[in-house]
Scaffold this motif. Structure first.
Motif, PDB file in Angstrom:
ATOM      1  N   GLU A 223       0.839  -1.215   0.000  1.00  0.00           N
ATOM      2  CA  GLU A 223       0.000   0.000   0.000  1.00  0.00           C
ATOM      3  C   GLU A 223       0.866   1.255   0.000  1.00  0.00           C
ATOM      4  N   MET A 224       1.937   1.243   0.812  1.00  0.00           N
ATOM      5  CA  MET A 224       2.822   2.419   0.886  1.00  0.00           C
ATOM      6  C   MET A 224       3.519   2.652  -0.451  1.00  0.00           C
TER       7      MET A 224
ATOM      8  N   SER B  93       1.170   4.012  -3.049  1.00  0.00           N
ATOM      9  CA  SER B  93       0.687   5.387  -2.812  1.00  0.00           C
ATOM     10  C   SER B  93       1.500   6.394  -3.631  1.00  0.00           C
ATOM     11  N   GLY B  94       2.721   6.020  -4.043  1.00  0.00           N
ATOM     12  CA  GLY B  94       3.575   6.906  -4.832  1.00  0.00           C
ATOM     13  C   GLY B  94       4.356   7.906  -3.974  1.00  0.00           C
ATOM     14  N   GLU B  95       4.028   7.960  -2.660  1.00  0.00           N
ATOM     15  CA  GLU B  95       4.655   8.932  -1.752  1.00  0.00           C
ATOM     16  C   GLU B  95       6.170   8.746  -1.629  1.00  0.00           C
ATOM     17  N   PHE B  96       6.619   7.509  -1.826  1.00  0.00           N
ATOM     18  CA  PHE B  96       8.044   7.218  -1.631  1.00  0.00           C
ATOM     19  C   PHE B  96       8.845   7.305  -2.929  1.00  0.00           C
ATOM     20  N   GLY B  97       8.167   7.599  -4.021  1.00  0.00           N
ATOM     21  CA  GLY B  97       8.850   7.644  -5.315  1.00  0.00           C
ATOM     22  C   GLY B  97       9.171   6.240  -5.787  1.00  0.00           C
TER      23      GLY B  97
ATOM     24  N   CYS C  86      13.741   3.578  -1.592  1.00  0.00           N
ATOM     25  CA  CYS C  86      13.037   4.313  -2.653  1.00  0.00           C
ATOM     26  C   CYS C  86      13.680   5.688  -2.813  1.00  0.00           C
TER      27      CYS C  86
ATOM     28  N   ASN D 227      12.401   8.579  -2.225  1.00  0.00           N
ATOM     29  CA  ASN D 227      12.067   9.554  -1.177  1.00  0.00           C
ATOM     30  C   ASN D 227      12.003   8.966   0.220  1.00  0.00           C
TER      31      ASN D 227
END
Ligand code: NAP
Length: 335
Positions: A137-138, A141-145, A242, A244
């Protein structure tokens, strides 16, 4: 559909565990038939349930009272039962590996596609483990690049005497092979195995530990350390670096305690305990999806990918060279 009427082929260790969870913990399914080459064992398991007992899988698969099949025989016998299920047009949950060769798994893929309906799920249960689902899920989410590289360990305290060098891939790293490409939504391109200094207290024929590298089409590299005589516990780790940030697979929760001048956090000792909830979630999900005529989990194409990747790693175990993995594009049928 009322209860899903399930036939279990293979009443060994994991077969009995799945029968127990369907009968005593899960809902929506009932074991109505069992079979095993060792027919006395099948009687012992089947009779208390009132299940029909067969000595071969063809008769079980073709029993009109069986809606769906669970195949828990040893890997070399999976192909026969899965092909029988496909011929009968019945859903089948097949324990990993789908088969023991890429040729046999390809035959299953082709037969399933020719039938026009997805019927096969493979028992890669880590996809149903909460900790891996949280990591996925993390990542999604794309938050970590973009994920750049992964570091995984598959450490086990000890193995049976019959465990050999190839099994480090086909029995042990096979779980990482399936879970890693699913986690990062990528395809493998090549494989390499490098043998570091070897542990001294083990079967001298067995190469242990082993360092395995899988390169994905995006350029991402996964490193899997397999060390199956590590002595301290069953310790599964996965760290994803990742662009980010860095994500670590959550560990099973154990209290840390202070005693005798030290501070200790125990490590799980058994794969059965580490993934017990994942097995329950996996089989419940299979029952629910099958009752709706769907397949949710790892499919026959994932089974084939696992064979092709394992073949490349096994080839590299002998030479240390980088071996290409030629799987082709995932067919539309399996997207
Ligand atoms: P097992 O204890 O040896 O059980 C296999 C059973 O199937 C035995 O009773 C065997 O009988 C029987 N059998 C063999 N060929 C058969 C056939 N053609 N038709 C019907 N029965 C047959 O093995 P297991 O540990 O349960 O493992 C079974 C499968 O589950 C393997 O593929 C293994 O990799 C997989 N597995 C997966 C996980 C996981 O984490 N997902 C964990 C454990 C096992 P005989 O003893 O008479 O040959």
């Amino acid at each position: 559909m009322e209860l899903l009427r399930i036939g279990v082929v293979g009443c060994g260790a994991i077969g009995r565990e799945h029968i127990d969870r369907i009968t005593n913990r899960l809902s929506g399914g009932k074991v109505v038939a069992v079979s095993d080459l060792f027919v006395e064992g099948a009687h012992k398991v089947g009779e208390p349930l009132g299940a029909t007992v067969y000595s071969n899988s063809a008769d079980l698969v073709n029993d009109p009272d069986v809606d769906a099949i669970i195949c828990t025989t040893p890997g070399f016998a999976h192909h026969e039962t899965v092909m029988q299920a496909l011929e009968a047009g019945k859903p089948v949950f097949c324990e990993k590996p789908l088969t023991t060769s890429a040729e046999d798994s390809l035959e299953i893929v082709e037969a399933e596609m020719a039938g026009g309906k997805k019927l096969v799920q493979v028992g890669f249960m880590r996809r149903f483990d909460k900790s891996y689902q949280q990591v996925k899920e993390m990542l999604d989410s794309g938050e970590f690049g973009a994920p750049l590289y992964l570091k995984c360990t598959h450490w086990s305290p000890s193995v049976d005497d019959n465990y050999d060098t190839e099994m480090a891939v086909t029995d042990t790293a096979i779980h990482e092979i399936d879970i890693l490409h699913w986690l990062v939504s990528d395809d493998y391109e090549s494989a390499q195995v490098i043998m570091p200094r070897q542990a001294s207290d083990k079967n001298p024929e067995l190469m242990d530990p082993q360092l395995m590298f899988l390169r994905c089409k995006s350029g991402l590299i996964a490193m899997i350390e397999v060390f199956v005589n590590c002595k301290f516990g069953y310790d599964i780790n996965c760290q994803i670096v990742c662009e980010n940030g860095v994500i670590d697979l959550p560990k099973p929760s154990f209290p840390t305690y202070r005693k005798a001048g030290g501070m200790t956090t125990p490590i799980e000792q058994s794969w059965k305990k580490r993934f017990i909830q994942a097995y329950d979630v996996e089989i419940q999900d299979w029952i629910d999806a099958t009752r709706k005529g769907e397949v949710h989990g790892p499919d026959a194409w994932d089974g084939l990918i696992a064979n092709l990747t394992a073949d490349a790693l096994v080839a590299s175990q002998k030479t240390g060279e980088i071996v290409p993995i030629q799987a082709g594009e995932r067919p539309e049928f399996y997207k």
